[in-house]
Scaffold this motif. Structure first.
Motif, PDB file in Angstrom:
ATOM      1  N   CYS A  93       0.843  -1.195   0.000  1.00  0.00           N
ATOM      2  CA  CYS A  93       0.000   0.000   0.000  1.00  0.00           C
ATOM      3  C   CYS A  93       0.886   1.255   0.000  1.00  0.00           C
ATOM      4  O   CYS A  93       1.708   1.435   0.906  1.00  0.00           O
ATOM      5  CB  CYS A  93      -0.897  -0.006   1.230  1.00  0.00           C
ATOM      6  SG  CYS A  93      -2.065   1.378   1.319  1.00  0.00           S
ATOM      7  N   GLY A  94       0.707   2.092  -0.994  1.00  0.00           N
ATOM      8  CA  GLY A  94       1.486   3.315  -1.089  1.00  0.00           C
ATOM      9  C   GLY A  94       2.703   3.206  -1.978  1.00  0.00           C
ATOM     10  O   GLY A  94       3.375   4.217  -2.232  1.00  0.00           O
ATOM     11  N   THR A  95       3.031   2.012  -2.478  1.00  0.00           N
ATOM     12  CA  THR A  95       4.197   1.892  -3.349  1.00  0.00           C
ATOM     13  C   THR A  95       4.053   2.787  -4.573  1.00  0.00           C
ATOM     14  O   THR A  95       5.030   3.395  -5.030  1.00  0.00           O
ATOM     15  CB  THR A  95       4.399   0.438  -3.814  1.00  0.00           C
ATOM     16  OG1 THR A  95       3.164  -0.082  -4.305  1.00  0.00           O
ATOM     17  CG2 THR A  95       4.904  -0.433  -2.681  1.00  0.00           C
ATOM     18  N   VAL A  96       2.827   2.883  -5.102  1.00  0.00           N
ATOM     19  CA  VAL A  96       2.558   3.747  -6.255  1.00  0.00           C
ATOM     20  C   VAL A  96       2.191   5.145  -5.806  1.00  0.00           C
ATOM     21  O   VAL A  96       2.740   6.141  -6.298  1.00  0.00           O
ATOM     22  CB  VAL A  96       1.430   3.133  -7.118  1.00  0.00           C
ATOM     23  CG1 VAL A  96       0.935   4.122  -8.164  1.00  0.00           C
ATOM     24  CG2 VAL A  96       1.915   1.860  -7.794  1.00  0.00           C
ATOM     25  N   ASP A  97       1.289   5.226  -4.854  1.00  0.00           N
ATOM     26  CA  ASP A  97       0.683   6.518  -4.496  1.00  0.00           C
ATOM     27  C   ASP A  97       0.913   6.822  -3.025  1.00  0.00           C
ATOM     28  O   ASP A  97       0.045   6.592  -2.200  1.00  0.00           O
ATOM     29  CB  ASP A  97      -0.807   6.452  -4.823  1.00  0.00           C
ATOM     30  CG  ASP A  97      -1.494   7.799  -4.793  1.00  0.00           C
ATOM     31  OD1 ASP A  97      -0.803   8.826  -4.712  1.00  0.00           O
ATOM     32  OD2 ASP A  97      -2.740   7.824  -4.836  1.00  0.00           O
ATOM     33  N   MET A  98       2.045   7.445  -2.648  1.00  0.00           N
ATOM     34  CA  MET A  98       3.148   7.796  -3.513  1.00  0.00           C
ATOM     35  C   MET A  98       4.465   7.706  -2.743  1.00  0.00           C
ATOM     36  O   MET A  98       5.315   8.580  -2.812  1.00  0.00           O
ATOM     37  CB  MET A  98       2.945   9.201  -4.088  1.00  0.00           C
ATOM     38  CG  MET A  98       2.697  10.259  -3.022  1.00  0.00           C
ATOM     39  SD  MET A  98       2.194  11.860  -3.662  1.00  0.00           S
ATOM     40  CE  MET A  98       3.695  12.373  -4.440  1.00  0.00           C
ATOM     41  N   LYS A  99       4.609   6.609  -1.977  1.00  0.00           N
ATOM     42  CA  LYS A  99       5.773   6.507  -1.105  1.00  0.00           C
ATOM     43  C   LYS A  99       7.059   6.237  -1.867  1.00  0.00           C
ATOM     44  O   LYS A  99       8.158   6.524  -1.356  1.00  0.00           O
ATOM     45  CB  LYS A  99       5.524   5.456  -0.025  1.00  0.00           C
ATOM     46  CG  LYS A  99       4.479   5.914   0.997  1.00  0.00           C
ATOM     47  CD  LYS A  99       4.298   4.938   2.136  1.00  0.00           C
ATOM     48  CE  LYS A  99       3.339   5.500   3.183  1.00  0.00           C
ATOM     49  NZ  LYS A  99       3.144   4.589   4.330  1.00  0.00           N
ATOM     50  N   SER A 100       6.960   5.695  -3.080  1.00  0.00           N
ATOM     51  CA  SER A 100       8.180   5.533  -3.867  1.00  0.00           C
ATOM     52  C   SER A 100       8.769   6.890  -4.222  1.00  0.00           C
ATOM     53  O   SER A 100       9.996   7.081  -4.165  1.00  0.00           O
ATOM     54  CB  SER A 100       7.908   4.702  -5.122  1.00  0.00           C
ATOM     55  OG  SER A 100       6.868   5.258  -5.893  1.00  0.00           O
ATOM     56  N   THR A 101       7.914   7.849  -4.568  1.00  0.00           N
ATOM     57  CA  THR A 101       8.429   9.193  -4.861  1.00  0.00           C
ATOM     58  C   THR A 101       8.898   9.880  -3.595  1.00  0.00           C
ATOM     59  O   THR A 101       9.916  10.588  -3.608  1.00  0.00           O
ATOM     60  CB  THR A 101       7.350  10.052  -5.547  1.00  0.00           C
ATOM     61  OG1 THR A 101       6.648   9.282  -6.511  1.00  0.00           O
ATOM     62  CG2 THR A 101       7.984  11.258  -6.225  1.00  0.00           C
ATOM     63  N   ASP A 102       8.196   9.697  -2.480  1.00  0.00           N
ATOM     64  CA  ASP A 102       8.667  10.244  -1.205  1.00  0.00           C
ATOM     65  C   ASP A 102      10.079   9.738  -0.901  1.00  0.00           C
ATOM     66  O   ASP A 102      10.938  10.493  -0.438  1.00  0.00           O
ATOM     67  CB  ASP A 102       7.729   9.839  -0.067  1.00  0.00           C
ATOM     68  CG  ASP A 102       6.379  10.518  -0.127  1.00  0.00           C
ATOM     69  OD1 ASP A 102       6.270  11.591  -0.745  1.00  0.00           O
ATOM     70  OD2 ASP A 102       5.422   9.975   0.458  1.00  0.00           O
ATOM     71  N   ALA A 103      10.312   8.455  -1.167  1.00  0.00           N
ATOM     72  CA  ALA A 103      11.633   7.884  -0.911  1.00  0.00           C
ATOM     73  C   ALA A 103      12.691   8.556  -1.785  1.00  0.00           C
ATOM     74  O   ALA A 103      13.806   8.848  -1.320  1.00  0.00           O
ATOM     75  CB  ALA A 103      11.614   6.376  -1.167  1.00  0.00           C
ATOM     76  N   VAL A 104      12.350   8.798  -3.043  1.00  0.00           N
ATOM     77  CA  VAL A 104      13.285   9.486  -3.942  1.00  0.00           C
ATOM     78  C   VAL A 104      13.614  10.869  -3.401  1.00  0.00           C
ATOM     79  O   VAL A 104      14.784  11.283  -3.329  1.00  0.00           O
ATOM     80  CB  VAL A 104      12.698   9.570  -5.359  1.00  0.00           C
ATOM     81  CG1 VAL A 104      13.524  10.516  -6.236  1.00  0.00           C
ATOM     82  CG2 VAL A 104      12.631   8.186  -6.004  1.00  0.00           C
ATOM     83  N   PHE A 105      12.582  11.621  -3.000  1.00  0.00           N
ATOM     84  CA  PHE A 105      12.796  12.974  -2.486  1.00  0.00           C
ATOM     85  C   PHE A 105      13.671  12.952  -1.227  1.00  0.00           C
ATOM     86  O   PHE A 105      14.581  13.763  -1.065  1.00  0.00           O
ATOM     87  CB  PHE A 105      11.456  13.635  -2.167  1.00  0.00           C
ATOM     88  CG  PHE A 105      10.605  13.967  -3.365  1.00  0.00           C
ATOM     89  CD1 PHE A 105      11.109  13.928  -4.648  1.00  0.00           C
ATOM     90  CD2 PHE A 105       9.265  14.327  -3.199  1.00  0.00           C
ATOM     91  CE1 PHE A 105      10.313  14.243  -5.752  1.00  0.00           C
ATOM     92  CE2 PHE A 105       8.470  14.652  -4.284  1.00  0.00           C
ATOM     93  CZ  PHE A 105       8.992  14.601  -5.569  1.00  0.00           C
ATOM     94  N   LEU A 106      13.389  12.019  -0.320  1.00  0.00           N
ATOM     95  CA  LEU A 106      14.146  11.942   0.933  1.00  0.00           C
ATOM     96  C   LEU A 106      15.601  11.550   0.678  1.00  0.00           C
ATOM     97  O   LEU A 106      16.524  12.106   1.300  1.00  0.00           O
ATOM     98  CB  LEU A 106      13.482  10.942   1.880  1.00  0.00           C
ATOM     99  CG  LEU A 106      12.187  11.407   2.533  1.00  0.00           C
ATOM    100  CD1 LEU A 106      11.452  10.229   3.169  1.00  0.00           C
ATOM    101  CD2 LEU A 106      12.452  12.487   3.579  1.00  0.00           C
ATOM    102  N   HIS A 107      15.794  10.613  -0.216  1.00  0.00           N
ATOM    103  CA  HIS A 107      17.164  10.187  -0.533  1.00  0.00           C
ATOM    104  C   HIS A 107      17.961  11.352  -1.120  1.00  0.00           C
ATOM    105  O   HIS A 107      19.127  11.563  -0.755  1.00  0.00           O
ATOM    106  CB  HIS A 107      17.113   9.020  -1.506  1.00  0.00           C
ATOM    107  CG  HIS A 107      18.459   8.466  -1.862  1.00  0.00           C
ATOM    108  ND1 HIS A 107      19.236   7.764  -0.972  1.00  0.00           N
ATOM    109  CD2 HIS A 107      19.195   8.540  -3.022  1.00  0.00           C
ATOM    110  CE1 HIS A 107      20.371   7.413  -1.553  1.00  0.00           C
ATOM    111  NE2 HIS A 107      20.365   7.878  -2.798  1.00  0.00           N
ATOM    112  N   LEU A 108      17.344  12.115  -2.012  1.00  0.00           N
ATOM    113  CA  LEU A 108      18.031  13.259  -2.606  1.00  0.00           C
ATOM    114  C   LEU A 108      18.310  14.336  -1.568  1.00  0.00           C
ATOM    115  O   LEU A 108      19.357  14.995  -1.611  1.00  0.00           O
ATOM    116  CB  LEU A 108      17.188  13.837  -3.747  1.00  0.00           C
ATOM    117  CG  LEU A 108      17.056  12.934  -4.984  1.00  0.00           C
ATOM    118  CD1 LEU A 108      16.009  13.485  -5.942  1.00  0.00           C
ATOM    119  CD2 LEU A 108      18.396  12.784  -5.701  1.00  0.00           C
ATOM    120  N   ALA A 109      17.393  14.519  -0.613  1.00  0.00           N
ATOM    121  CA  ALA A 109      17.600  15.524   0.436  1.00  0.00           C
ATOM    122  C   ALA A 109      18.864  15.230   1.229  1.00  0.00           C
ATOM    123  O   ALA A 109      19.579  16.153   1.653  1.00  0.00           O
ATOM    124  CB  ALA A 109      16.390  15.556   1.368  1.00  0.00           C
TER     125      ALA A 109
END
Length: 357
Positions: A93-109
């Motif tokens: 739940c959330g892999t698509v909407d939208m924790k995968s993108t959250d992970a990208v943003f956090l990793h870049l931060a």
């Protein structure tokens, strides 16, 4: 939950976020973890908390600022937490909407120390429920300077493509009236459900527009989405309600969209009441910041079908794009899953955009 490691690979970080349930209104545990991780692992960022939203930003004096926005909440869990990895797919739940993108943003931060743009990150709450609870609305009211940017990238699932702007959406309730009577003596009444047939014929015959804006084609649609009527099995009903949804291209304002629907329904013997309205967002591809992001993402852009929070940024005069690794058709499903290669690809695109002059 265990502390988040923002330096971990983005797929592992996505799984960690998915494994922290955060159904709308219950994001506190995840928000606490995100806040703690940003403060500990990205100490150069200014970090603030707003309810169950976490905001962070650089203050490097760059000539442009890019805002990366992602919501922390999900729809209710459907026996799909914790996450599970199956070959090239990550389920949960959330892999698509939208924790995968959250992970990208956090990793870049945590890993991009010297971006060419100043960066604001907004991880907000209650996106999946009624608009009055949406964390972006609270942030706009209480911390408006945090939403200032030259470009906003909203991490909605787009399957790794750039989707520009969004459709507007409105709903009206069309009510037909009749005269109640016993169905054995139906000639003494007037059937409101039969009267709704004229409404349905108008909608069936409606010819929607295709509108091209900045090279993106937005398709409109006017559809009945709900009908309510009837009293009992032996009563001719005197009221019938038809809910109608209009998805409109962003070249129409909210007022123009309402006027159009009223014009289409004007010849009917029915009352029309507006029940819901959210304006669309223009693509905003004319700005240099948006063009730079499109180039970094490969140059392909398509229209966003559906309404997203890019509309909020557009209303503030900020060009906004949708971009994320998940397939939007899988959002909110029991079998929600993301292709792990898409997460890695999106991380590379955003890294390139943030670090290439």
């Amino acid at each position: 939950m265990k502390p988040l490691d923002l330096t971990a690979d983005v797929v592992s970080l996505t799984a960690a976020l998915v494994d922290a349930p955060s159904v709308s209104g219950d994001e506190e545990v995840l928000a606490d973890a995100v806040e703690a991780a940003l403060r500990a692992q990205a100490p150069a960022l200014e970090v603030v908390r707003s309810g169950n939203a976490v905001l962070a930003r650089t203050n490097l004096g760059r000539p442009t600022r890019v805002l990366l926005a992602g919501h922390l909440d999900t729809v209710p869990i459907a026996d799909n937490v914790p996450s599970r990895r199956e070959g090239p797919l990550l389920h949960g739940c959330g892999t698509v909407d939208m924790k995968s993108t959250d992970a990208v943003f956090l990793h870049l931060a945590a890993s991009v120390a010297d971006p060419v743009h100043d960066v604001t990150l907004v991880f907000y709450d209650c996106e999946e429920v009624e608009a009055t609870r949406n964390g972006l609305g609270r942030i706009e009211r209480e911390l408006p300077d945090w939403l200032a940017a030259d470009l906003a990238v909203l991490g909605e699932p787009t399957d790794g493509l750039v989707e520009a702007g969004c459709q507007g959406t409105m709903r009206v309730r069309v009510t037909t009236s009749g005269v109640r009577a016993h169905s054995a003596r139906s000639w003494l009444g007037r059937n409101a459900i039969h009267g709704a047939g004229a409404v349905l014929r108008v909608l069936e015959d409606y010819l929607p527009r295709d509108v091209v804006i900045d090279g993106c084609t937005y398709r409109e649609g006017l559809n009945a989405v709900k009908i309510v009527g009837g009293v009992a099995g032996n009563v001719v009903p005197d009221v019938c309600e038809v809910d109608v949804n209009f998805r409109f291209a962003p070249d129409r304002s909210a007022a123009q969209a309402e006027a159009h629907v009223r014009e289409v329904l004007a010849g009917l013997d029915a009352d029309v009441v507006l029940t819901d309205m959210s304006p669309g967002a223009l693509p905003g591809l004319g700005s240099a910041a948006a063009q730079g992001f499109v180039t970094a993402a490969g140059g392909t852009v398509r229209a966003k079908y559906g309404w997203t929070d890019v509309s909020r940024f557009s209303a503030l005069g900020i060009p906004a794009l949708n971009y994320g690794p998940g397939d939007p058709n899988l959002a909110h499903t029991r079998d929600e899953h993301v292709v792990v290669a898409k997460i890695v690809e999106c991380e590379a695109v955003l890294r390139r955009y943030l670090t290439t002059p």
